[in-house]
Design an enzyme around this catalytic site. Structure first.
Site, PDB file in Angstrom:
ATOM      1  CG  ASP A 367      -2.345   0.679   0.835  1.00 18.45           C
ATOM      2  OD1 ASP A 367      -2.357   1.785   0.940  1.00 18.45           O
ATOM      3  OD2 ASP A 367      -3.246  -0.077   0.696  1.00 18.45           O
ATOM      4  NE  ARG A 444      -3.533  10.301   3.924  1.00 18.21           N
ATOM      5  CZ  ARG A 444      -3.303   9.263   3.301  1.00 18.21           C
ATOM      6  NH1 ARG A 444      -3.533   8.859   2.184  1.00 18.21           N
ATOM      7  NH2 ARG A 444      -2.820   8.462   4.108  1.00 18.21           N
ATOM      8  CG  ASP A 479      -6.448   5.558  -1.937  1.00 24.65           C
ATOM      9  OD1 ASP A 479      -7.686   5.852  -1.918  1.00 24.65           O
ATOM     10  OD2 ASP A 479      -5.810   5.343  -0.852  1.00 24.65           O
ATOM     11  CG  ASN A 481      -6.646   9.007   0.119  1.00 22.27           C
ATOM     12  OD1 ASN A 481      -7.424   8.060   0.656  1.00 22.27           O
ATOM     13  ND2 ASN A 481      -5.605   8.149  -0.398  1.00 22.27           N
ATOM     14  CG  ASP A 549     -10.246   3.819   4.421  1.00 21.65           C
ATOM     15  OD1 ASP A 549      -9.831   3.060   3.728  1.00 21.65           O
ATOM     16  OD2 ASP A 549      -9.598   5.198   4.335  1.00 21.65           O
TER      17      ASP A 549
HETATM   18  C1  DGJ Z   1      -7.023   5.474   2.039  1.00 22.01           C
HETATM   19  C2  DGJ Z   1      -7.375   3.828   1.506  1.00 22.01           C
HETATM   20  O1  DGJ Z   1      -8.735   3.650   1.472  1.00 22.01           O
HETATM   21  C3  DGJ Z   1      -6.727   3.042   2.456  1.00 22.01           C
HETATM   22  O2  DGJ Z   1      -7.111   1.661   2.434  1.00 22.01           O
HETATM   23  C4  DGJ Z   1      -5.146   3.236   2.196  1.00 22.01           C
HETATM   24  O3  DGJ Z   1      -4.775   2.662   0.998  1.00 22.01           O
HETATM   25  C5  DGJ Z   1      -4.811   4.712   2.591  1.00 22.01           C
HETATM   26  N1  DGJ Z   1      -5.638   5.658   1.712  1.00 22.01           N
HETATM   27  C6  DGJ Z   1      -3.400   4.830   2.035  1.00 22.01           C
HETATM   28  O4  DGJ Z   1      -3.148   6.194   2.179  1.00 22.01           O
END
Ligand code: DGJ
Length: 749
Positions: A367, A444, A479, A481, A549
């Site tokens: 990851d 973030r 991903d 975020n 998550d």
């Molecule tokens: C958010 C993802 O949902 C997690 O599973 C993980 O990959 C983190 N980001 C890593 O920053």
């Protein structure tokens, strides 16, 4: 399946064995909606459905008569301001400032199969016999804009897929301010509205309310489909439930800003709109240009919500998802995120991988944290080069070591993002979405790359392809975020800035398309801080998505239950994680964590070395079980039996196509003293067949007995735990030990 046009009455009837969809050209040339529901007979004349009663204060289309008021007729693609006052499907700003348009029927075509939508994900056919598509060509004479309304009727299931395409054949530019994928006017409002809402770590909770006069809507203006709401809603009759009654599901095949809305007017008719959210949307259409909306899919059934979900599951599993992994069982993976977060080096990873291999796991996923200067959230995004201090042989070296162990290797990327502390940002500060001279919000500690620009997508493609081409990478977790802020592109002129959100998503789709074409055997799993982009758009490229998550088994009951209303089990990323759980600090039995995750793609997200020897043995059994039954679990017919939103017990099951096998998952959140007996009525079995029932998981294959399908469906499966060992020694007062967060898995064969 048939699409019949009655020339005399200017009526279209789309029907298969399940549904009828009837529309007609209205007296003013606009398209009117007559009926959508259970199949009715084909006949020449449906004009009785055009109800027109003169009403005081109405506005009327024709001079000297009070019949046709657009406000009071049901339409296919309503416009505002020319006697309809409801929220419209389309709004076009013209050079003279007017927003009125008038799309009249011009012609139509019926074609076998289903055309592709340029640059957009959509359902598809493999053979022409699977569907027929009606394209209605409408024209707004004043602007010269043509509107194509597409209706694909699938041969099987109550499914109609819709989209709209605008072509500017006029001589002047216009601005599309609203262009919905679907507009459906229903004759009454006797419905419950169901939406799937939440937040980070509690996605897609089921929320139900009665439709009421006025507007109810969900949507996203975050640049992704969002944790908060999903581009999927249901209208069901108040008396309908999981097993019977009329239900219509509406799903948008799109991953960006969306709106799903129902407007009930004061005459109790309902208008459903679904498409790109009009807020911040402004698409300039120069002469000669066209605009294609995303696709919206409607599913009607009169057999309840399970039947509707099963129809969506079949469609999205077989005719939305694509590629090598579409029909294949998914590898059991271990992901290092919750095991190490960013605190790892190669040695640590290999220790986790070795134990995983010993337990039977097939895929090791590395990851976040392996690239550039990334040792925490604040740096490195955008620099897709391995950190060789951590991984001396780079990704190529690590992947080889994992392959040599006999496992596949998978890798995390967050392609759309950049940290300011990165080489990429230092080289291209203008590549982020940001408004000149204005403050730049972060999320973030990261910023969003301007994926509306081809050179940005090209650059990211090259960096990812370099890694995927030089290392044995079998899986990619993609991903995303943060939500988008200050959505402004340095590459677009002022009068096209309203296109940026949509162009961004087109860039995401373009990168997905290029990567999945160049690396067709790589399994892609979509992710956006868990489930912020769990939508049909991404299912077209990535056949599975990380659902949340939140990996706590109890929380997951609600998340996976809600997700199952639209999305197939094979698409739901679900892992067993450590206890106490990292999101809610709850301790749950290892068996329950696996019993929930096995109704998903299944994997582990913890360091197995930290488990006791007994737990490690249990994990081996879980993996054996999953390997044996994943075909059924991921691709069987799924039924929701008991809702976590309604009580202490949740239950669901899958049944094989030939009904010879089934697996039932039963979960009890809190234990109680002196609990009632419990029976669970099963569904989808063959009533005349005898099923041998075994309890798996902790019960280790305990034989429960043999029962006819009709017994299990009508009398029910006994789920009371009657084992004598559960009584406290020395006490005979009916106290039952049990435990909180208990669960059971039954296999029927
Ligand atoms: C958010 C993802 O949902 C997690 O599973 C993980 O990959 C983190 N980001 C890593 O920053």
């Amino acid at each position: 399946m048939s699409i019949v046009f009655n020339e005399k009455n200017q009526t279209f009837h789309l029907f298969n064995s399940e549904i009828s969809y009837i529309m007609a050209v209205l007296p003013n040339g606009n398209m009117g909606q007559y009926y959508f529901g259970k199949r009715i007979h084909e006949k020449d004349d449906y004009s009785c459905f055009l109800e027109m009663v003169p009403r005081s204060m109405g506005s009327y289309v024709f001079e000297g008569e009070r019949t046709l008021s657009l406000e009071h007729v049901k339409q296919e693609y309503g416009v505002y301001g020319s006697s309809d006052y409801r929220f419209p499907a389309v709004e076009i700003l013209q050079e003279n400032g007017s927003r009125i348009s008038d799309f009249c029927y011009k012609s139509h075509t019926v074609t076998a199969g289903k055309p592709k939508l340029k640059g957009l994900p959509a359902t598809y056919t493999e053979k022409d016999e699977e569907a027929e598509t009606l394209t209605l060509l409408l024209e707004d004479k004043v602007t010269g804009i043509e509107l194509e309304l597409l209706y694909t009727l699938f041969a099987e299931g109550g499914i109609i897929a819709r989209s709209a395409r605008f072509v500017n054949h006029g001589s002047r530019p216009v601005h599309l301010l609203k262009a919905m994928s679907l507009c459906l006017d229903l004759p009454d409002c006797e419905y419950d509205w169901i939406q799937f809402s939440g937040a980070w770590a509690r996605e897609r909770h089921v929320k139900t309310r009665r439709l009421e006069q006025g507007i109810q809507s969900v949507g996203s203006m975050r640049g992704h489909s969002s944790h908060e709401h999903n581009p999927f809603i249901i209208l069901k009759r108040p008396t309908a439930d999981e097993f019977q009654g009329e239900v219509i599901g509406f799903s948008l095949v799109y991953s960006g800003n969306f709106l799903a809305q129902a407007e009930v007017d004061t005459h109790d008719t309902t208008r459903v709109l679904m498409g790109i959210h009009p807020e911040c949307f402004d698409w300039k259409l120069d002469p000669g240009e066209d605009f294609q909306t995303p696709e919206a899919v409607m599913v009607y059934t009169d057999r309840g919500m399970n039947d509707m979900s099963q129809t969506f599951h079949r469609l999205y599993q077989k005719r939305l998802a694509r590629g090598y992994w579409r029909d294949r069982v998914r590898p059991i993976l271990i992901n290092n995120w919750e095991a190490t977060y960013m605190d790892f080096n190669e040695e640590k990873l290999l220790r986790i991988a070795e134990k995983a291999k010993e337990s039977g796991i097939e895929l090791f996923v590395l990851d976040d944290g392996w690239f550039g200067a990334r040792r925490n959230d604040t740096a490195g995004l955008g620099d897709w080069k391995a950190n060789t201090d951590l991984l001396p042989g780079g990704i190529t070296g690590l992947a080889r070591k994992i392959e040599e162990m006999g496992m596949k290797f998978g890798l995390w990327f967050e392609p759309e993002m950049v940290n300011k502390n990165s080489d990429l940002y230092r080289a291209h500060p203008d590549w982020i979405l940001a408004v000149p001279e204005r403050h730049q919000s972060q999320g973030r500690y990261q910023h969003v790359l301007d994926f509306s620009r081809k050179e940005v997508v090209d650059y990211i493609y090259d960096s990812m392809a370099e890694i995927l081409g030089n290392a044995e990478v079998s899986y990619v977790k993609w991903d995303m975020n943060r939500s988008i802020t200050e959505c402004w592109s340095a590459a677009l002129p002022a009068d096209r800035q309203g296109e940026t959100f949509h162009r961004y998503i087109l860039g995401v789709y373009d990168l997905y398309e290029r990567l999945t074409s160049a690396f067709p055997k790589v399994l892609f799993e979509s992710c956006a801080s868990g489930g912020a982009r769990f939508d049909p758009g991404l299912l077209y490229y990535a056949p599975q998505g990380w659902a949340s998550d939140d990996s706590d088994a109890v929380e997951r009951l609600k998340i996976q239950y809600g997700t199952s209303y639209c999305y197939p089990i094979s698409s739901i990323g679900a892992h067993v994680s450590a206890s106490p759980n990292h999101q809610v600090m709850r301790s749950t039995p290892l068996s329950t964590r696996a019993n929930v995750a096995c109704f998903g793609t299944f994997g582990y997200e913890l360091d197995l070395n930290r488990l006791t020897p007994e737990e490690q043995e249990e994990v081996k059994h879980q993996i054996e079980f999953m390997k044996k039954y994943r075909g059924l679990l991921q691709f069987g017919t799924f039924y929701r039996l008991k809702s976590p939103f309604e009580g202490n017990i949740t239950a669901w099951m899958v049944v094989s196509q030939d009904r010879s096998k089934a697996i039932v998952g039963w979960y009890r959140v809190l234990n109680g003293a002196n609990m009632p007996y419990t029976r669970l009525k099963l569904h989808g079995l063959d009533p005349d067949r005898m099923y041998a029932v075994r309890e798996e998981g902790e019960a280790n294959g305990k034989i429960c007995g043999s029962f006819y399908g009709d017994e299990l469906m009508h009398a029910g499966l006994i789920t009371t735990d009657t084992s004598a060992g559960d009584l406290l020694p020395g006490l005979n007062q009916g106290l039952h030990l049990g435990r909180d967060f208990d669960s059971r898995i039954f296999v029927l064969e």
